[in-house]
Structure formats: C-alpha cells, structure tokens
Design a protein around this motif. Structure first.
Motif, PDB file in Angstrom:
ATOM      1  N   PHE A   1       7.751  12.632  10.903  1.00  0.00           N
ATOM      2  CA  PHE A   1       9.239  12.479  10.521  1.00  0.00           C
ATOM      3  C   PHE A   1       9.127  12.386   9.021  1.00  0.00           C
ATOM      4  O   PHE A   1       8.708  11.575   8.220  1.00  0.00           O
ATOM      5  CB  PHE A   1       9.564  11.233  11.120  1.00  0.00           C
ATOM      6  N   LYS A   2      10.252  13.126   8.324  1.00  0.00           N
ATOM      7  CA  LYS A   2      10.597  13.199   6.958  1.00  0.00           C
ATOM      8  C   LYS A   2      11.959  13.211   6.748  1.00  0.00           C
ATOM      9  O   LYS A   2      12.767  13.502   7.521  1.00  0.00           O
ATOM     10  CB  LYS A   2       9.975  14.642   6.350  1.00  0.00           C
ATOM     11  N   ILE A   3      12.329  12.219   5.712  1.00  0.00           N
ATOM     12  CA  ILE A   3      13.646  12.150   5.278  1.00  0.00           C
ATOM     13  C   ILE A   3      13.621  12.820   3.820  1.00  0.00           C
ATOM     14  O   ILE A   3      12.957  12.217   2.782  1.00  0.00           O
ATOM     15  CB  ILE A   3      14.200  10.435   5.218  1.00  0.00           C
ATOM     16  N   ARG A   4      14.447  13.728   3.629  1.00  0.00           N
ATOM     17  CA  ARG A   4      14.484  14.533   2.245  1.00  0.00           C
ATOM     18  C   ARG A   4      15.287  14.113   1.190  1.00  0.00           C
ATOM     19  O   ARG A   4      15.243  14.700   0.373  1.00  0.00           O
ATOM     20  CB  ARG A   4      14.450  15.948   2.736  1.00  0.00           C
TER      21      ARG A   4
ATOM     22  N   GLU B   1       0.818  -1.206   0.103  1.00  0.00           N
ATOM     23  CA  GLU B   1      -0.156  -0.028  -0.027  1.00  0.00           C
ATOM     24  C   GLU B   1       0.953   1.141   0.100  1.00  0.00           C
ATOM     25  O   GLU B   1       0.453   2.064  -0.727  1.00  0.00           O
ATOM     26  CB  GLU B   1      -1.029   0.045   1.094  1.00  0.00           C
ATOM     27  N   THR B   2       2.076   1.304   0.774  1.00  0.00           N
ATOM     28  CA  THR B   2       3.032   2.718   0.983  1.00  0.00           C
ATOM     29  C   THR B   2       3.692   2.556  -0.469  1.00  0.00           C
ATOM     30  O   THR B   2       3.566   3.790  -0.658  1.00  0.00           O
ATOM     31  CB  THR B   2       3.942   2.356   2.045  1.00  0.00           C
ATOM     32  N   ILE B   3       4.015   1.388  -1.215  1.00  0.00           N
ATOM     33  CA  ILE B   3       4.645   1.640  -2.359  1.00  0.00           C
ATOM     34  C   ILE B   3       3.716   2.178  -3.426  1.00  0.00           C
ATOM     35  O   ILE B   3       3.977   3.129  -3.994  1.00  0.00           O
ATOM     36  CB  ILE B   3       5.146   0.378  -2.800  1.00  0.00           C
ATOM     37  N   VAL B   4       2.494   1.722  -3.497  1.00  0.00           N
ATOM     38  CA  VAL B   4       1.509   2.317  -4.437  1.00  0.00           C
ATOM     39  C   VAL B   4       1.286   3.804  -4.320  1.00  0.00           C
ATOM     40  O   VAL B   4       1.114   4.442  -5.044  1.00  0.00           O
ATOM     41  CB  VAL B   4       0.230   1.511  -4.582  1.00  0.00           C
ATOM     42  N   GLN B   5       1.110   4.118  -2.805  1.00  0.00           N
ATOM     43  CA  GLN B   5       0.854   5.622  -2.470  1.00  0.00           C
ATOM     44  C   GLN B   5       1.909   6.604  -2.710  1.00  0.00           C
ATOM     45  O   GLN B   5       1.649   7.558  -3.153  1.00  0.00           O
ATOM     46  CB  GLN B   5       0.297   5.580  -1.156  1.00  0.00           C
ATOM     47  N   THR B   6       3.217   6.078  -2.498  1.00  0.00           N
ATOM     48  CA  THR B   6       4.143   7.050  -2.393  1.00  0.00           C
ATOM     49  C   THR B   6       5.414   6.893  -3.514  1.00  0.00           C
ATOM     50  O   THR B   6       6.015   7.818  -3.980  1.00  0.00           O
ATOM     51  CB  THR B   6       4.973   6.846  -1.137  1.00  0.00           C
ATOM     52  N   LYS B   7       5.501   5.631  -4.083  1.00  0.00           N
ATOM     53  CA  LYS B   7       6.374   5.326  -5.193  1.00  0.00           C
ATOM     54  C   LYS B   7       7.940   5.798  -4.530  1.00  0.00           C
ATOM     55  O   LYS B   7       8.673   5.826  -5.356  1.00  0.00           O
ATOM     56  CB  LYS B   7       5.963   5.856  -6.384  1.00  0.00           C
ATOM     57  N   ALA B   8       7.973   5.489  -3.457  1.00  0.00           N
ATOM     58  CA  ALA B   8       9.340   5.909  -2.595  1.00  0.00           C
ATOM     59  C   ALA B   8      10.430   4.714  -2.944  1.00  0.00           C
ATOM     60  O   ALA B   8       9.931   3.760  -3.369  1.00  0.00           O
ATOM     61  CB  ALA B   8       9.096   5.776  -1.311  1.00  0.00           C
TER      62      ALA B   8
ATOM     63  N   ALA C   1       9.728   6.676   2.467  1.00  0.00           N
ATOM     64  CA  ALA C   1       8.567   6.843   3.181  1.00  0.00           C
ATOM     65  C   ALA C   1       8.315   5.895   4.483  1.00  0.00           C
ATOM     66  O   ALA C   1       9.062   4.896   4.504  1.00  0.00           O
ATOM     67  CB  ALA C   1       7.293   6.555   2.069  1.00  0.00           C
ATOM     68  N   LEU C   2       7.561   6.233   5.385  1.00  0.00           N
ATOM     69  CA  LEU C   2       7.333   5.246   6.554  1.00  0.00           C
ATOM     70  C   LEU C   2       6.198   4.486   6.294  1.00  0.00           C
ATOM     71  O   LEU C   2       5.110   4.687   5.778  1.00  0.00           O
ATOM     72  CB  LEU C   2       7.000   6.054   7.920  1.00  0.00           C
ATOM     73  N   CYS C   3       6.218   3.298   7.018  1.00  0.00           N
ATOM     74  CA  CYS C   3       5.053   2.233   6.766  1.00  0.00           C
ATOM     75  C   CYS C   3       4.649   1.807   8.268  1.00  0.00           C
ATOM     76  O   CYS C   3       5.669   1.437   9.140  1.00  0.00           O
ATOM     77  CB  CYS C   3       5.633   1.163   5.904  1.00  0.00           C
TER      78      CYS C   3
ATOM     79  N   ALA D   1      12.628   4.092  -0.725  1.00  0.00           N
ATOM     80  CA  ALA D   1      13.172   3.194   0.219  1.00  0.00           C
ATOM     81  C   ALA D   1      11.856   3.400   1.245  1.00  0.00           C
ATOM     82  O   ALA D   1      11.433   4.535   1.244  1.00  0.00           O
ATOM     83  CB  ALA D   1      14.628   3.420   0.856  1.00  0.00           C
ATOM     84  N   ILE D   2      11.181   2.229   1.673  1.00  0.00           N
ATOM     85  CA  ILE D   2      10.308   2.402   2.948  1.00  0.00           C
ATOM     86  C   ILE D   2      10.819   1.647   4.135  1.00  0.00           C
ATOM     87  O   ILE D   2      11.314   0.688   4.296  1.00  0.00           O
ATOM     88  CB  ILE D   2       9.122   1.594   2.447  1.00  0.00           C
ATOM     89  N   LEU D   3      10.372   2.450   5.339  1.00  0.00           N
ATOM     90  CA  LEU D   3      10.927   1.685   6.631  1.00  0.00           C
ATOM     91  C   LEU D   3       9.588   1.565   7.258  1.00  0.00           C
ATOM     92  O   LEU D   3       8.682   2.341   7.433  1.00  0.00           O
ATOM     93  CB  LEU D   3      11.625   3.092   7.303  1.00  0.00           C
ATOM     94  N   SER D   4       9.818   0.121   7.952  1.00  0.00           N
ATOM     95  CA  SER D   4       8.735  -0.141   8.732  1.00  0.00           C
ATOM     96  C   SER D   4       9.243   0.288  10.216  1.00  0.00           C
ATOM     97  O   SER D   4      10.394   0.677  10.482  1.00  0.00           O
ATOM     98  CB  SER D   4       8.570  -1.650   8.710  1.00  0.00           C
TER      99      SER D   4
END
Length: 320
Positions: free
Chosen positions: A141-144, A104-111, A203-205, A113-116
């Motif tokens: 929390f954001k990683i830019r 879901e996070t990949i689809v929403q953000t296309k980031a 993105a965070l998950c 790297a995703i961190l759980s």
C-alpha cells in the motif's frame, strides 16, 4: 538521536492515565517525550499527571480551562521540540515497541507522516480486526501525495493517529486554526485531514496504536455534541473545493457529508426532548448548505446513483 513527542489531551481521564502513560513508560526505546494538556478536568486528572511529571522529566504537564480537544492538541503541539510528534489519546495506549519502530521507520524513510496499525478493543473482552486488516492494507500500500492521503480519509481508510513532522504540525495544526471553528468536538477530524494534505511523503510502520472502545465516548454516544460533526464536514468540503481536488474525491466528500446528515437525523429521537428541535434545526441548516455547494456538473462524472440521490434531495428541498 531521533526522539518523538507524544501529545495527550486530558479531560476527566483519571481512570485511564495509568494505562496510557504506563504504555510509554514501558517502551522498548527511551527516546520519547510526553506533553499532557489538562483541559479543565474536574476529576483528579491534573494531580495524577503532575505526579507522573514529578517522577519523570520526559513528561510535561500544562493546565488550561476547558477549550476542547482540537485547541488542547494545538497547544501541546506548540510546545513540542522534537522533530516528530505523535498523538496519544488519554484513554488509549501504544504498543510497547511503538517508539522503537516509529524511530526506525523515520530513519529509513524520512517520511513526513508515518502511519502505524491500530488494534481496536484495548482492555476489552472482544478483539476486532486491526485497521490494516479491515482495509486490506499491507506493505504494497502506497500513498503518493498529500491529495491522495486526503482522499483516503473520506471515509477513514487511513486513520488520524499519525506520527508527523513537527514543522508541518506547528504550521497548520496551530491554535489559530484550531480556534477557527466554534465546535469543540470533531474538529480534530478536519485538522487531521489538513495535516495529511500538507504532507508530501508517507510511510507505514509495524507498530500499533491501541484504541479503547468506550460506549460512553462522544464518537459512540448520542448527544447534541455529536452534531458538531456537520460543521466539521462542511469545513472538509470547503477545503476540498478550495484546493480544487479531483472530482472523485469531492464526490466522496458529498457522500460522506450526506451520510453524516442521515446518520444524525436517525438519532434525533434518542436525544432529550428539550434539544430535539435544536438538533432538527442543525440538520435542516446543513442539508441546505450541502445542497448549495454540490456541483451537479461534477456529479455527472460520478455514478448515476449519486447523481439521482442529490437530484431528488434538491427537488425535495425546493418544494419545502
């Protein structure tokens, strides 16, 4: 359809595999694959893995002679075909909604790297604050950038159990890079930092990686293997300087490198007598290496405490 490949390096992990692989088999989403590298196990790990693969075609097993965690992971990454890959250590597990929430996070953000989140104390009697709780990480929390992500790994405000784009991993966390260090242990900590540096979006998950606290693990026990942390920290510093990272990040690397030296120095007497001299020699070698790479002009832009610490260390080293 987005699918995620989990990669697992296994060395004598037989007693944990039902938990780790079982956590994938019970996922709320079926959209996963698993690549297991048996890294020269001497127990029954390989036969357990082959049995799982015989009953589920999403599981692939590769056997090799023992080459260490970093190379084993790199081999697994090289076989991945899905757009995203994730790490699952053989003694840990994933929350049962991990794949679903990651997807879901990949689809929403296309980031990239995703961190759980991480829950510590899997299968243990005592539970600990989660990783996000310990480091006060929430939805704000954001990683830019990749450089900012690298900075958050010194020390580990963000952890190394990432879900990341396959093309990034295969370009940088490859067999050649993983083989570039003689160390079998801890080099994955350098490679994880390299991965974050080469990503652009994060993105965070809400899913959880479930980490087992095992007193017998390399990261928690005392042995000569622990001293591989020093050449690894040296590579981290070299990467930091090669990429001309901001001064505050470089100073944090100095401090983490120095803290690693002090921590390992305090453990020397806990080692068997026949390896204590070797451990002392490693500490002496990397103390000199660190002091030769410290930029005192940059330290002038940091705290006075850090500057004084390294000035004293430099003077003591020169007098020896």
């Amino acid at each position: 359809m987005i699918k995620i490949t989990a990669i697992m390096s296994v060395y004598n992990g037989q007693k944990y595999l039902n938990d780790s692989i079982g956590s994938l088999l019970r996922q709320t989403s079926p959209n996963w694959r698993l690549i297991c590298i048996d890294d020269g196990s001497t127990d029954n790990s390989l036969s357990v893995l082959q049995n799982y693969a015989a009953h589920d075609d999403r599981i692939e097993v590769i056997h090799q002679e023992n080459r260490g965690l970093s190379i084993a992971r790199a081999v697994a990454f090289s076989h991945a075909k899905t757009d995203y890959v994730s790490i699952l250590d053989c003694d840990d597990a994933l929350s049962l909604d991990y794949i679903e929430k990651m997807t879901e996070t990949i689809v929403q953000t296309k980031a990239d790297a995703i961190l759980s989140n991480v829950e510590y104390g899997y299968k243990g009697k005592q539970k600990y604050p989660t990783h996000f709780e310990q480091y006060h990480i929430d939805h704000n929390f954001k990683i830019r950038s990749g450089i900012e992500a690298f900075g958050y790994t010194v020390p580990w405000k963000i952890h190394g159990w990432f879900c990341i784009r396959r093309d990034v991993v295969q370009k940088y966390y490859n067999i050649a890079e993983a083989s570039s260090s003689p160390c079998k242990h801890f080099f994955d900590e350098y490679l994880a930092r390299l991965m974050y540096l080469k990503c652009n979006t994060f993105a965070l998950c809400g899913a959880c990686y479930e980490y087992r606290l095992d007193e017998g693990s390399i990261t928690r026990s005392v042995s000569l293997k622990s001293f591989d942390a020093l050449p690894t920290m040296n590579r981290v510093l070299e990467l930091c300087q090669k990429e001309s990272m901001p001064v505050d990040i470089e100073i944090n690397v100095y401090n983490e490198y120095w803290a690693t030296l002090l921590r390992l120095k305090s453990k020397v007497k806990l080692l068997p007598c026949d390896v204590q001299d070797k451990a002392k020699a490693i500490i002496e070698e990397y103390s000199k290496v660190l002091l030769s790479k410290v930029s005192f002009s940059k330290l002038l832009r940091g705290s006075k405490r850090t500057l004084i610490k390294f000035l004293i260390a430099k003077i003591v080293s020169a007098c020896q």
